[in-house]
Design a protein around this motif. Structure first.
Motif, short mmCIF file in Angstrom:
data_model
loop_
_atom_site.label_atom_id
_atom_site.label_comp_id
_atom_site.label_asym_id
_atom_site.label_seq_id
_atom_site.Cartn_x
_atom_site.Cartn_y
_atom_site.Cartn_z
N VAL A 109 0.83 -1.21 0.00
CA VAL A 109 0.00 0.00 0.00
C VAL A 109 0.87 1.26 0.00
N GLU A 110 2.01 1.22 0.66
CA GLU A 110 2.87 2.40 0.70
C GLU A 110 3.26 2.85 -0.72
N ARG A 111 3.61 1.91 -1.56
CA ARG A 111 4.00 2.27 -2.93
C ARG A 111 2.82 2.83 -3.71
N TRP A 112 1.65 2.29 -3.49
CA TRP A 112 0.47 2.80 -4.20
C TRP A 112 0.12 4.21 -3.73
N LEU A 113 0.34 4.49 -2.47
CA LEU A 113 0.02 5.83 -1.95
C LEU A 113 0.99 6.89 -2.44
N TYR A 114 2.27 6.56 -2.51
CA TYR A 114 3.28 7.60 -2.71
C TYR A 114 4.03 7.52 -4.04
N ASP A 115 3.73 6.52 -4.87
CA ASP A 115 4.40 6.43 -6.17
C ASP A 115 3.47 6.80 -7.31
N ASP A 116 2.49 7.66 -7.01
CA ASP A 116 1.58 8.20 -8.04
C ASP A 116 0.79 7.12 -8.78
N ARG A 117 0.42 6.07 -8.04
CA ARG A 117 -0.41 5.04 -8.68
C ARG A 117 -1.90 5.34 -8.51
N ASN A 118 -2.21 6.30 -7.64
CA ASN A 118 -3.55 6.86 -7.54
C ASN A 118 -4.64 5.85 -7.15
N LEU A 119 -4.77 5.63 -5.87
CA LEU A 119 -5.86 4.81 -5.35
C LEU A 119 -7.11 5.66 -5.23
N SER A 120 -8.23 5.16 -5.73
CA SER A 120 -9.49 5.88 -5.64
C SER A 120 -10.04 5.82 -4.22
N LEU A 121 -11.06 6.61 -3.96
CA LEU A 121 -11.71 6.59 -2.65
C LEU A 121 -12.28 5.21 -2.34
N LEU A 122 -12.93 4.61 -3.31
CA LEU A 122 -13.51 3.29 -3.08
C LEU A 122 -12.42 2.25 -2.82
N GLN A 123 -11.32 2.32 -3.55
CA GLN A 123 -10.23 1.39 -3.32
C GLN A 123 -9.65 1.55 -1.91
N ARG A 124 -9.49 2.80 -1.46
CA ARG A 124 -8.96 3.03 -0.11
C ARG A 124 -9.93 2.54 0.95
N LEU A 125 -11.22 2.72 0.69
CA LEU A 125 -12.23 2.22 1.62
C LEU A 125 -12.20 0.70 1.66
N ASP A 126 -12.05 0.06 0.51
CA ASP A 126 -11.94 -1.40 0.47
C ASP A 126 -10.71 -1.88 1.25
N LEU A 127 -9.59 -1.18 1.10
CA LEU A 127 -8.37 -1.55 1.83
C LEU A 127 -8.59 -1.46 3.33
N ALA A 128 -9.26 -0.38 3.75
CA ALA A 128 -9.54 -0.19 5.17
C ALA A 128 -10.41 -1.33 5.71
N ILE A 129 -11.39 -1.74 4.91
CA ILE A 129 -12.28 -2.84 5.31
C ILE A 129 -11.51 -4.16 5.37
N ASP A 130 -10.66 -4.39 4.38
CA ASP A 130 -9.86 -5.63 4.36
C ASP A 130 -8.99 -5.75 5.62
N VAL A 131 -8.29 -4.67 5.96
CA VAL A 131 -7.40 -4.71 7.13
C VAL A 131 -8.21 -4.86 8.41
N ALA A 132 -9.38 -4.23 8.47
CA ALA A 132 -10.24 -4.38 9.65
C ALA A 132 -10.68 -5.84 9.81
N HIS A 133 -11.02 -6.50 8.69
CA HIS A 133 -11.38 -7.92 8.74
C HIS A 133 -10.21 -8.74 9.29
N ALA A 134 -8.99 -8.43 8.83
CA ALA A 134 -7.81 -9.17 9.29
C ALA A 134 -7.59 -8.99 10.79
N LEU A 135 -7.69 -7.75 11.27
CA LEU A 135 -7.49 -7.50 12.70
C LEU A 135 -8.59 -8.14 13.54
N ASN A 136 -9.82 -8.08 13.05
CA ASN A 136 -10.91 -8.70 13.79
C ASN A 136 -10.68 -10.21 13.92
N TYR A 137 -10.17 -10.82 12.86
CA TYR A 137 -9.84 -12.25 12.90
C TYR A 137 -8.73 -12.53 13.90
#
Length: 335
Positions: A109-137
């Motif tokens: 995710v670091e490379r996508w955020l700072y190497d101009d790969r441009n994550l959309s709002l929906l993609q960032r929201l999906d990432l947040a949900i994915d990581v939350a699922h992992a932590l909950n597990y």
């Protein structure tokens, strides 16, 4: 959601991994960290990632054992799957330890955020949900309580479908029972500057609340595209305070400007002005909600932090808000 067990059952030796990575070639180097380097390779016709532990680094062997202990019995869609481990000797008769993982073709995710790969709002929201699922597990569903201890963008990898997978369990702790966030521990808990919970600095033991703090900082970074170590954060002023001060009326001034120009703009020209305005309002409301969640997760005091299941529930509502019936069909990923 649990993943299928690894297809790798046979023992792996040094020479096998040497061949798989073309001699641990620099061309195959994916990245390096405190405890080792990661190489891509091919083993039995399958792309793999090989983490070679630096056993000269203090804590290298301990990191290897921690990761093996943590990952041997857990499987989840949002965790990077370990395929096998290698404890062997190299051709110079030196001790050699490595971990073999599923290969994640879209990097971190670091490379996508700072190497101009441009994550959309929906993609960032999906990432947040994915990581939350992992932590909950890890915190509630996998049997033992597992605290990751080093959650940050470079430890969140992306598979071929851009599904986020939490990786690097070299600092993780498996707890038979939860420690109170203020309970001290004889085991030194380390992490990364900017993401480490404040209580770790005074000797508190590993706790789910500390992971939640790191998660909150990670999510603030996703929205603002500012590192917690940014030059503007100094003399007690941090990313959490920066975001909290923007609530409730100045959130749009701190979010990444590209979030106002994401994938829905391609269709905006075909919509009536009223519909365009409604979409823009939905996006703004979603970002406001996301910042509120992130601030609640990264509170200074552990007992004030939002629980991960609560954060997950609100994030799913935010996604439902963002994905109107008209657009939901365009996004095949589910929570």
């Amino acid at each position: 959601m649990q993943r299928k067990k690894s297809l790798f059952h046979r023992q792996t030796h040094y020479n096998m991994l040497l061949k798989a990575t073309d001699g641990f070639s620099s061309r195959n180097l994916l990245g390096s960290g405190s405890f080792g380097s990661v190489y891509k390779g091919m083993l039995d016709g399958k792309m793999i990632a090989v983490k070679v532990l630096n056993l000269q680094q203090r804590g290298g062997s301990k990191s290897f054992m921690a990761e093996c202990e943590t990952l041997k019995n857990i499987r989840h869609r949002n965790l990077v799957g370990i395929l096998t481990a290698c404890s062997s000797i190299d051709f110079q008769r030196n001790e050699f330890k490595a971990l073999v993982y599923e290969y994640m073709p879209n990097g971190n995710v670091e490379r996508w955020l700072y190497d101009d790969r441009n994550l959309s709002l929906l993609q960032r929201l999906d990432l947040a949900i994915d990581v939350a699922h992992a932590l909950n597990y890890l915190h509630h569903e996998c049997g033992n309580l597992i605290v990751h201890c080093d959650l940050k963008p470079s430890n969140i990898l992306l598979d071929n479908d851009m599904v986020a997978r939490v990786a690097d369990f070299g600092l993780s702790k498996v707890l038979s029972q939860p420690l109170h966030p203020n309970q001290s521990s004889s085991i030194g808990v380390r992490g990364t500057i900017g993401y480490v919970a404040p209580e770790y600095g005074v000797g508190s033991g590993a706790s789910p609340e500390a992971d939640i703090y790191s998660y909150g900082i990670l999510l603030l970074e996703l929205v603002t595209r500012r590192r917690p170590t940014d030059y503007m954060f100094k003399e007690g002023f941090n990313l959490h305070m920066y975001a909290k001060a923007a609530l409730p009326d100045q959130v749009l001034q701190i979010v990444d400007s590209t979030l106002m120009e994401d994938e829905s703009d391609d269709e905006a020209g075909e919509m009536e002005p009223r519909t365009q305005q409604a979409m823009l309002q939905k996006r703004e409301e979603c970002m406001m909600l996301m910042v509120k969640i992130r601030v609640a997760c990264s509170s200074h005091l552990p007992h004030e932090r939002m629980k991960i299941n609560e954060a997950l529930s609100v994030l799913l509502k935010a996604k439902n808000m963002l994905c109107s019936p008209r657009h939901r069909g365009n996004f095949p990923r589910g929570a």
